[in-house]
Design a protein around this motif. Structure first.
Motif, PDB file in Angstrom:
ATOM      1  N   ASN A 228     -43.106 -34.143 -45.979  1.00 56.00           N
ATOM      2  CA  ASN A 228     -44.206 -34.030 -46.844  1.00 56.00           C
ATOM      3  C   ASN A 228     -45.336 -33.757 -46.168  1.00 56.00           C
ATOM      4  OD1 ASN A 228     -46.476 -34.817 -48.628  1.00 56.00           O
ATOM      5  ND2 ASN A 228     -45.398 -36.825 -49.229  1.00 56.00           N
ATOM      6  N   GLY A 229     -45.955 -32.309 -46.702  1.00 54.01           N
ATOM      7  CA  GLY A 229     -46.950 -31.687 -45.877  1.00 54.01           C
ATOM      8  C   GLY A 229     -48.131 -32.477 -46.125  1.00 54.01           C
ATOM      9  N   THR A 230     -48.394 -33.269 -47.325  1.00 55.52           N
ATOM     10  CA  THR A 230     -49.714 -33.748 -47.711  1.00 55.52           C
ATOM     11  C   THR A 230     -49.984 -35.235 -46.550  1.00 55.52           C
ATOM     12  OG1 THR A 230     -48.700 -35.332 -49.278  1.00 55.52           O
ATOM     13  CG2 THR A 230     -49.338 -33.186 -50.082  1.00 55.52           C
ATOM     14  N   ARG A 231     -48.784 -35.589 -45.791  1.00 57.59           N
ATOM     15  CA  ARG A 231     -49.109 -36.467 -44.983  1.00 57.59           C
ATOM     16  C   ARG A 231     -49.888 -36.291 -43.831  1.00 57.59           C
ATOM     17  NH1 ARG A 231     -44.446 -40.767 -43.449  1.00 57.59           N
ATOM     18  NH2 ARG A 231     -45.487 -41.811 -41.847  1.00 57.59           N
ATOM     19  N   ALA A 232     -50.746 -36.924 -43.299  1.00 57.57           N
ATOM     20  CA  ALA A 232     -51.579 -36.753 -42.124  1.00 57.57           C
ATOM     21  C   ALA A 232     -50.862 -36.559 -40.915  1.00 57.57           C
ATOM     22  CB  ALA A 232     -52.643 -37.783 -41.907  1.00 57.57           C
ATOM     23  N   ASN A 233     -50.795 -35.709 -39.894  1.00 59.28           N
ATOM     24  CA  ASN A 233     -50.243 -35.726 -38.896  1.00 59.28           C
ATOM     25  C   ASN A 233     -48.883 -35.369 -38.841  1.00 59.28           C
ATOM     26  OD1 ASN A 233     -52.627 -35.727 -36.810  1.00 59.28           O
ATOM     27  ND2 ASN A 233     -52.595 -37.764 -37.321  1.00 59.28           N
ATOM     28  N   ILE A 234     -48.339 -34.832 -40.094  1.00 60.80           N
ATOM     29  CA  ILE A 234     -46.795 -34.836 -40.395  1.00 60.80           C
ATOM     30  C   ILE A 234     -46.041 -34.067 -39.298  1.00 60.80           C
ATOM     31  CG2 ILE A 234     -47.323 -32.786 -41.891  1.00 60.80           C
ATOM     32  CD1 ILE A 234     -44.487 -35.543 -42.349  1.00 60.80           C
ATOM     33  N   LEU A 235     -46.640 -32.714 -38.818  1.00 62.15           N
ATOM     34  CA  LEU A 235     -45.891 -32.056 -37.855  1.00 62.15           C
ATOM     35  C   LEU A 235     -45.924 -32.840 -36.581  1.00 62.15           C
ATOM     36  CD1 LEU A 235     -47.140 -28.261 -38.559  1.00 62.15           C
ATOM     37  CD2 LEU A 235     -44.801 -29.311 -38.749  1.00 62.15           C
ATOM     38  N   VAL A 236     -46.937 -32.991 -35.980  1.00 60.77           N
ATOM     39  CA  VAL A 236     -46.798 -34.029 -34.717  1.00 60.77           C
ATOM     40  C   VAL A 236     -46.048 -35.027 -34.775  1.00 60.77           C
ATOM     41  CG1 VAL A 236     -48.341 -34.947 -32.963  1.00 60.77           C
ATOM     42  CG2 VAL A 236     -49.325 -33.077 -34.271  1.00 60.77           C
ATOM     43  N   ASP A 237     -46.010 -35.685 -35.837  1.00 61.21           N
ATOM     44  CA  ASP A 237     -45.345 -36.825 -35.745  1.00 61.21           C
ATOM     45  C   ASP A 237     -43.759 -36.646 -35.879  1.00 61.21           C
ATOM     46  OD1 ASP A 237     -47.358 -38.468 -35.368  1.00 61.21           O
ATOM     47  OD2 ASP A 237     -47.455 -39.118 -37.739  1.00 61.21           O
ATOM     48  N   LEU A 238     -43.525 -35.520 -36.621  1.00 64.39           N
ATOM     49  CA  LEU A 238     -41.841 -35.114 -36.676  1.00 64.39           C
ATOM     50  C   LEU A 238     -41.451 -34.690 -35.410  1.00 64.39           C
ATOM     51  CD1 LEU A 238     -41.631 -33.014 -40.063  1.00 64.39           C
ATOM     52  CD2 LEU A 238     -40.270 -34.773 -39.432  1.00 64.39           C
ATOM     53  N   LEU A 239     -42.174 -34.094 -34.702  1.00 65.34           N
ATOM     54  CA  LEU A 239     -41.757 -33.552 -33.201  1.00 65.34           C
ATOM     55  C   LEU A 239     -41.993 -34.559 -32.290  1.00 65.34           C
ATOM     56  CD1 LEU A 239     -41.614 -30.698 -34.674  1.00 65.34           C
ATOM     57  CD2 LEU A 239     -42.274 -29.685 -32.627  1.00 65.34           C
ATOM     58  N   ASP A 240     -42.599 -35.734 -32.575  1.00 63.02           N
ATOM     59  CA  ASP A 240     -42.672 -36.625 -31.251  1.00 63.02           C
ATOM     60  C   ASP A 240     -41.322 -37.590 -31.387  1.00 63.02           C
ATOM     61  OD1 ASP A 240     -43.302 -38.629 -29.830  1.00 63.02           O
ATOM     62  OD2 ASP A 240     -45.394 -39.250 -30.686  1.00 63.02           O
ATOM     63  N   LYS A 241     -40.688 -37.517 -30.236  1.00 62.46           N
ATOM     64  CA  LYS A 241     -39.568 -38.013 -30.088  1.00 62.46           C
ATOM     65  C   LYS A 241     -39.838 -39.748 -30.146  1.00 62.46           C
ATOM     66  CE  LYS A 241     -36.701 -35.120 -27.077  1.00 62.46           C
ATOM     67  NZ  LYS A 241     -35.960 -34.921 -25.698  1.00 62.46           N
ATOM     68  N   SER A 242     -40.741 -40.284 -29.854  1.00 61.86           N
ATOM     69  CA  SER A 242     -40.946 -41.538 -30.086  1.00 61.86           C
ATOM     70  C   SER A 242     -41.142 -42.265 -31.375  1.00 61.86           C
ATOM     71  CB  SER A 242     -42.057 -42.189 -29.026  1.00 61.86           C
ATOM     72  OG  SER A 242     -43.535 -41.564 -29.689  1.00 61.86           O
ATOM     73  N   LYS A 243     -41.238 -41.251 -32.409  1.00 61.95           N
ATOM     74  CA  LYS A 243     -41.501 -41.537 -33.762  1.00 61.95           C
ATOM     75  C   LYS A 243     -40.272 -41.358 -34.548  1.00 61.95           C
ATOM     76  CE  LYS A 243     -46.560 -41.555 -33.385  1.00 61.95           C
ATOM     77  NZ  LYS A 243     -47.677 -40.969 -34.085  1.00 61.95           N
ATOM     78  N   ASN A 244     -40.147 -42.158 -35.591  1.00 60.03           N
ATOM     79  CA  ASN A 244     -38.918 -41.934 -36.731  1.00 60.03           C
ATOM     80  C   ASN A 244     -39.420 -41.857 -37.949  1.00 60.03           C
ATOM     81  OD1 ASN A 244     -36.361 -41.665 -37.766  1.00 60.03           O
ATOM     82  ND2 ASN A 244     -36.036 -43.986 -37.609  1.00 60.03           N
ATOM     83  N   LEU A 245     -39.796 -40.690 -38.553  1.00 60.05           N
ATOM     84  CA  LEU A 245     -40.629 -40.475 -39.636  1.00 60.05           C
ATOM     85  C   LEU A 245     -39.514 -40.393 -41.085  1.00 60.05           C
ATOM     86  CD1 LEU A 245     -43.576 -39.965 -40.480  1.00 60.05           C
ATOM     87  CD2 LEU A 245     -43.092 -37.745 -40.623  1.00 60.05           C
ATOM     88  N   LYS A 246     -39.736 -41.073 -41.947  1.00 63.06           N
ATOM     89  CA  LYS A 246     -39.120 -40.969 -43.134  1.00 63.06           C
ATOM     90  C   LYS A 246     -38.970 -39.488 -43.903  1.00 63.06           C
ATOM     91  CE  LYS A 246     -37.593 -45.306 -43.774  1.00 63.06           C
ATOM     92  NZ  LYS A 246     -36.364 -45.784 -43.970  1.00 63.06           N
ATOM     93  N   HIS A 247     -37.982 -39.031 -43.785  1.00 58.23           N
ATOM     94  CA  HIS A 247     -37.985 -37.583 -44.428  1.00 58.23           C
ATOM     95  C   HIS A 247     -36.502 -37.309 -44.345  1.00 58.23           C
ATOM     96  CE1 HIS A 247     -37.450 -36.737 -40.334  1.00 58.23           C
ATOM     97  NE2 HIS A 247     -36.887 -35.162 -40.295  1.00 58.23           N
ATOM     98  N   THR A 248     -35.975 -35.923 -44.853  1.00 53.20           N
ATOM     99  CA  THR A 248     -34.675 -35.561 -44.912  1.00 53.20           C
ATOM    100  C   THR A 248     -34.508 -34.616 -43.700  1.00 53.20           C
ATOM    101  OG1 THR A 248     -34.578 -35.743 -47.204  1.00 53.20           O
ATOM    102  CG2 THR A 248     -32.876 -34.300 -46.408  1.00 53.20           C
TER     103      THR A 248
END
Length: 369
Positions: A235-255
């Motif tokens: 979801n590109g409307t979510r804040a910091n989506i790119l940074v969070d997706l690439l952050d190994k320490s985070k597990n973001l809900k997406h496909t």
């Protein structure tokens, strides 16, 4: 920050960059640039495939004298591309970075030479720490030679520049088991390249400003994952989506589309995205189909060809279908169609398509190659 990847292609859709009235969401573009700048400064190379030009142009001039769809797109794209790239340039400049506009058409990928020229252009920009912003040149594209949408373009670019991942930013969290608005619809967090079930549930509904929809994203994502590139739909409307997706320490809900373990070669990637430029077609028998789709590296021999559907010359890209008319793959012809019957009589037949120049859609285990 420990990043998952060091080289990514990011595709951002019109519904992420445009407001409901068609005007550009400047705050969202600024936030997207902030994130890309953060990743760049952390050693991640980013190629951006950005929609939004037609949407921006539509906001500038809603009423047009030309009524046909192609003329309207040409007008809106010409107006909107200036606004869009100007915004990007200003925001990247504030971050101390330089961006470059790369406009292309599907016809630019019709030959291997054009394909390599485009690859060299983007590679040169990345080597000089410039952010390439790629978009289809709708001002000169015609319907027959248009990409399905920028999802298709982003898949081609990701494969061409050997990205580790393609990130497709939409206005929903990913691929669902049904239409996201339907009761009981659930987000599918991982999809293997041999998974077919999700496709049947995906809505074919398109966005208000773009040409594509989630069904297109699904098909392109599977094709790119088959080339050995991980694909994230988020979801590109979510804040910091790119940074969070690439952050190994985070597990973001997406496909996440899990990449094939065996990447395709560079020439096979080009052939795989050249289906609009095939000049010939052959129908193969069942024995040849099974041989090609086995786990072995097999070339297409003349004996496997049941019928030449349309003639071709040496070097032409040709389409391969089964006796049932199903698409099997594509490849570069080693010689013209007029020599096939002669070669069939030979004790040592020369391949019509050598394995090195053969792109197959599915393997026997239904895994894309």
């Amino acid at each position: 920050m420990q990043t998952r990847y060091k080289k990514i292609t990011v595709k951002v859709g019109s519904n992420v960059l445009a407001k409901a009235d068609g005007t550009l969401n400047v705050a969202r573009i600024a936030h997207l640039v902030d994130q890309i700048a953060h990743l760049q400064k952390n050693g991640v190379e980013v190629v951006l495939v950005s929609s939004g030009a037609v949407a921006a142009g539509r906001a500038v001039m809603k009423e047009t004298k030309k009524s046909d769809a192609v003329s309207q797109r040409q007008l809106w794209a010409a107006l909107g591309q200036v606004k869009l790239i100007s915004r990007y340039s200003d925001f990247f400049h504030e971050e101390g970075l330089t961006c470059a506009q790369v406009l292309t058409t599907k016809e630019n990928f019709s030959s291997r030479r054009h394909y390599l020229n485009m690859k060299n252009c983007i590679t040169t920009l990345l080597e000089n720490k410039v952010i390439p912003i790629v978009n289809e040149n709708d001002t000169i594209s015609v319907t027959e030679l248009m990409f399905t949408d920028n999802d298709e373009l982003s898949g081609l670019i990701a494969s061409m520049v050997d990205s580790e991942a393609l990130i497709i930013l939409s206005n929903i969290d990913g691929v669902y088991t049904a239409h996201p608005d339907s009761e009981g619809a659930e987000l599918i967090e991982r999809i293997q390249v041999n998974d077919k079930a999700p496709q049947d549930a995906i809505s074919s509904e398109r966005s208000d400003f773009g040409r594509g929809g989630m069904l297109t994203k699904f098909r392109i994502a599977k094709k790119v994952a088959g080339d050995g590139i991980g694909v994230h739909v988020a979801n590109g409307t979510r804040a910091n989506i790119l940074v969070d997706l690439l952050d190994k320490s985070k597990n973001l809900k997406h496909t996440f589309f899990v990449p094939n373990e065996k990447p395709s070669s560079g020439v096979k990637k080009w052939i795989g995205y050249s289906d609009g430029f095939t000049k010939g077609q052959v129908q193969i028998n069942e024995g040849a189909r099974k041989a090609l789709l086995s786990d072995k590296a097999v070339s297409l021999l003349p004996v496997g060809i049941e019928k030449v559907e349309s003639e071709f010359k040496k070097g032409d890209l040709i389409k391969i279908t089964s006796i049932n008319g199903e698409f099997v793959g594509m490849g570069k012809a080693s010689y013209g169609s007029e020599k096939i019957e002669i070669e069939k009589q030979s004790d040592k037949q020369k391949p019509v398509i050598h394995y090195d120049y053969l792109y197959l859609e599915y393997k026997t285990n239904e895994t894309l190659i």
